[in-house]
Design an enzyme around this catalytic site. Sequence first.
Site, PDB file in Angstrom:
ATOM      1  N   GLU A  22      12.025  24.805   3.592  1.00  0.00           N
ATOM      2  CA  GLU A  22      12.213  24.887   5.039  1.00  0.00           C
ATOM      3  C   GLU A  22      13.552  25.526   5.404  1.00  0.00           C
ATOM      4  O   GLU A  22      14.288  25.016   6.248  1.00  0.00           O
ATOM      5  CB  GLU A  22      12.086  23.495   5.676  1.00  0.00           C
TER       6      GLU A  22
ATOM      7  N   ASP B  44       2.959  15.888   3.686  1.00  0.00           N
ATOM      8  CA  ASP B  44       4.166  15.530   4.419  1.00  0.00           C
ATOM      9  C   ASP B  44       4.044  14.228   5.210  1.00  0.00           C
ATOM     10  O   ASP B  44       3.986  14.269   6.437  1.00  0.00           O
ATOM     11  CB  ASP B  44       4.530  16.676   5.366  1.00  0.00           C
TER      12      ASP B  44
ATOM     13  N   GLU C 182       7.756   9.142  11.868  1.00  0.00           N
ATOM     14  CA  GLU C 182       7.666  10.492  12.427  1.00  0.00           C
ATOM     15  C   GLU C 182       6.233  10.875  12.792  1.00  0.00           C
ATOM     16  O   GLU C 182       5.987  11.468  13.839  1.00  0.00           O
ATOM     17  CB  GLU C 182       8.229  11.485  11.406  1.00  0.00           C
TER      18      GLU C 182
HETATM   19  C1  BDP Z   1       9.390  16.830   7.504  1.00  0.00           C
HETATM   20  C2  BDP Z   1      10.262  16.574   8.700  1.00  0.00           C
HETATM   21  C3  BDP Z   1      11.570  17.317   8.623  1.00  0.00           C
HETATM   22  C4  BDP Z   1      12.233  17.039   7.289  1.00  0.00           C
HETATM   23  C5  BDP Z   1      11.273  17.357   6.169  1.00  0.00           C
HETATM   24  C6  BDP Z   1      11.843  16.974   4.814  1.00  0.00           C
HETATM   25  O1  BDP Z   1       9.567  16.984   9.862  1.00  0.00           O
HETATM   26  O2  BDP Z   1      12.381  16.897   9.702  1.00  0.00           O
HETATM   27  O3  BDP Z   1      13.401  17.772   7.160  1.00  0.00           O
HETATM   28  O4  BDP Z   1      10.089  16.616   6.324  1.00  0.00           O
HETATM   29  O5  BDP Z   1      11.372  15.991   4.255  1.00  0.00           O
HETATM   30  O6  BDP Z   1       8.328  15.934   7.542  1.00  0.00           O
HETATM   31  O7  BDP Z   1      12.704  17.661   4.293  1.00  0.00           O
END
Ligand code: BDP
Length: 717
Positions: free
Chosen positions: A306, A380, A408
Amino acid sequence: MQKTLLALLALLTLLPAAARAEDGYRLWLRYDRLAEPSRRVDAAAATAIVAPGSGPVAQAARAELQRGLSGLLGRPVAMARDVDRDGAILLATPRSSPAIAALHLPLDRLGDEGYLIRTVRIGGRPATVIAANSDRGLLYGAFAFLRLVQTGRAIDRLDIADAPKVKLRLLDHWDNLDRHVERGYAGQSLWDWQKLPLWKDPRYIDYARADASIGINGAVVNNVNSKADILTAPWLEKVAALAEIFRPWGVRVYLSARFSAPIEIGGLRTADPLDPQVRAWWKAKADEIYRIIPDFGGFLVKANSEGQPGPQDYKRSHADGANMLADALAPHGGVVMWRAFVYSATGADDRAKQAYDEFKPLDGKFRPNVILQVKNGPLDFQPREPFHPLFGAMPKTPVAIEVEITKEYLGFATHLAFLGTMWEEALASDTFARGRGSTLAKVVEGALGGHNLSAMAGVANTGTDRNWSGSQFDQANWYAFGRLAWDPQLSARAIAEEWTRMTWGNDPRVVDAIVPMMMGSRQAVVDYMTPLGLHHLMGTGHHYGPAPWVNDQQRPEWNPVYYHRADANGIGFDRTATGSNAVAQYAPEVARRFADRRSVGDDYLLWFHHVKWDDRLDTGRTLWDELVARYTRGVEEVAGMRRTWASLAPYVDPQRHEEVAAFLAIQAREASWWRDASIAYFQSISHRPLPAGFAPPAHPLDYYEALKFPYAPGQGG
Ligand code: BDP
């Protein structure tokens, strides 16, 4: 005037704890006087505490025992030098107490964190010993003993030996340096960086106490999407202040390390893990950290995921990156928790397959102090996912499980969802890595691979809200995480019951209502959000509310339509051999089960299969009808929780009762929204009528599509 005020204040401090505001601050460590029916501890037991240990951890254990017992029994429990009366409690190691040494207790297999609680006779007197090899064992033993008393268990004939099955039990705080908590729904970050290191908020102690009470022994204090600044000297001083406060509670501090830190704060031109200057920089940085935090735990790293920097920026592998940091930490005994949550920026292949494809070839290539940290599911933190295939695929690497305590994807703070059942389900999954019975729990414990290192990490749900976790019931998820990290084979029901008794009291009317409500709560969320194996249909970015229609995001896997693949024929992601073949990443026994429509089961149906709208399921309904029924069932389950909760009004303090009732009302509203919006959208694709007896959505689809939430809490970036 002044006088009256003072008198009033004096009166207030005399009031019993129960009459004070019940805002949830005390968590499960409430220690109110036990009600008569469950008072198993009479005057003959717990007459005095004998605790000769002098170190800070032993003192914390002793203070907690005294505080807890005095509160629970409603009388001061004195400290004594020796077991000089019947019913004393002796809290000691063989080194700190000759009486313990003389008992020759079987402490060998309890390691440095386990404990033994036993009813014995010392000098002819009945006594209870809480014994351990180390002060940290005493701390956990003291909390375990208090838990027994607090949950109304008999303590007159005890013989308990317990030790953690997982070595590192960590909370990952996604806390930014400006106190915004990514995916946090409980206020700001607990860490008041601006005032640290000089101002030490007393709340830090309560945080560490709470962690210790459930066996958590480490905290990663900054976000995985990290800033390099935390590694500079002024910030490390702040971190050291936290470490000092946590230390008596057995909680070590860890940091999320930004891979490009050598460039950003080190003035180097590269962060290439094979560059000698970069390696030297990290080594010097580790040395600097350990100079001020001698028991520093290590680094957590999110790399090449990401948009975060990582070794692949230099055409190096994840192993190259992890090993460089591991080498810097090794002389000090630190570990690297390297996250496997990666998906490439360009790849068109199934996102659920990518972590496996990337890491599987690296098995055996990591240093011994590297742990691969893998989310419970391949995608996720969804309300329901099958287990991550990497758990069965890295026999030569210690693999940690990462779960998300903060909700979340499960309704933020207001939806009541007990996650103990979700994690139990994951941990009980059989990877078949070494034949039947190779559960995730065993992989995580390190038992299967014979690993020394083992870890379980939970993304924390703590914040500055008075109730710590955003809601009263979200405290249960913090609690359940700690208990499962201690023993991944504990049952979710047992944990829910423990927590309920400690948090809401031992009244059977309360316990018998709350525990079943908690046990069914996560399934309710699955039903009204993503039934039958659907996943990732939440609002873009903030993940608040339904948005299955979103189809305009730059990367394919950022769009919910990528995951549900609904078309005129049916719905679901074909991950069998005719589709992405993600099933092939599992052991053959598991792959066969998932790949076959008859054996995959309803829970993962649309995760692995594209199913026709009119296909019949084992419930006798068509898929379309079943989908509508499940969404509706979820809404009805929430209505049921509201009824249960309303019936508890006479037995629960008004302040907490009202808060939970209001949150359930929010949940009910949002569950209907999820149901209605999802049905409206999928009906626009399936073109099937609603089955008889099911109410149509309250609004047309375009109403739901137009809803926008730019200020939803907890957003990243
Ligand atoms: C996702 C979240 C994000 C996190 C990412 C992670 O939306 O905010 O940074 O996981 O685990 O689910 O790195």
